[in-house]
Every structure is written in C-alpha cells, then in structure tokens.
Write an enzyme that holds these catalytic residues in place. Sequence first.
Site, PDB file in Angstrom:
ATOM      1  N   CYS A  65       0.827  -1.211   0.000  1.00 45.97           N
ATOM      2  CA  CYS A  65       0.000   0.000   0.000  1.00 45.97           C
ATOM      3  C   CYS A  65       0.862   1.263   0.000  1.00 45.97           C
ATOM      4  O   CYS A  65       1.568   1.535   0.974  1.00 45.97           O
ATOM      5  CB  CYS A  65      -0.913  -0.043   1.230  1.00 45.97           C
ATOM      6  SG  CYS A  65      -1.788   1.478   1.581  1.00 45.97           S
ATOM      7  N   CYS A  68       0.077   3.727   2.801  1.00 48.21           N
ATOM      8  CA  CYS A  68       0.567   3.170   4.077  1.00 48.21           C
ATOM      9  C   CYS A  68       2.053   3.460   4.236  1.00 48.21           C
ATOM     10  O   CYS A  68       2.515   3.823   5.321  1.00 48.21           O
ATOM     11  CB  CYS A  68       0.339   1.660   4.123  1.00 48.21           C
ATOM     12  SG  CYS A  68      -1.383   1.148   4.079  1.00 48.21           S
TER      13      CYS A  68
END
Length: 142
Positions: A65, A68
């Site tokens: 991600c 993230c």
Amino acid sequence: MELACPHCLAVNRVPDERLAESPRCGKCGALLLPAKPLDLTAASFDRFIARAGLPVLVDFWADWCGPCKMMAPVFQQAAAEMSTRVRFAKVDTEAEPQVSMRHHIKGIPSLILFRNGAEIARASGAMDGHALKRWLAAQGIQ
C-alpha cells in the site's frame, strides 16, 4: 497505572508520574513505552489492547500500500513524541487477516483508537503529522 508489556504481555504497575522515566517490564526487562509502534498479531492483539493502560492507536496497513508507506514515518514520529500519552501499534493486514476482518477494515491505511479495550474512534486514509495530532486531540489526546 497498569501497562501491558509489548514484548511478553505481562501487566506492570507504573505510577503515573514515572511514565516519562522509561519504565521497564518487571518480568522480561523490555521497555514498557517504546518510542516506536508495536507490531501486533492475532495472538497478542486482544490482550494488549485490553491491558495497554493508555489509549492505543492501531494502524492497519499492508506492505503493498503506497499511502501506508507514506504514512509510516508520520506514525513513527508521532509514536516517538507521544509515547507517554497514547500507545502506537501496527497490524499488517496481509499477515493478520483475521484481526482486520474482525475490526471490519475496508480500506488501508485505517486507524482505530482503543480505550480500555473498546474502539472509540476510527479514521481511514493517510494523514500528515499535523492532521494525525489534530485527530488525536479531537479524541481527547493532547
């Protein structure tokens, strides 16, 4: 205050006025309030959240991600600055899918704030440091 050890999960009593003195676990000697996020697993999640002693902010994330990865240093910095007021933890949604499913994680990064073992707030999406601190302040954590 009773604090769960992030390493062995033993519960330790620490006077509130000594939180800033880097208290250590009486059982294993690990720092009770490390200035970095803790990695939680399915085996440690419930016990740690229930006995953390302070509110716990959990970042649900995954290695693939992009947002993230962008938020990881922000989360790390907040953990270093606020370790005596809130405990920071991370759950890898790929490695611990059962924890993510149980908490109804639909998108990542997702943050859930727990107090006394219960969810009190959640937010989705990456935040910069100022936004994260404002969000925590809105939840009563300065």
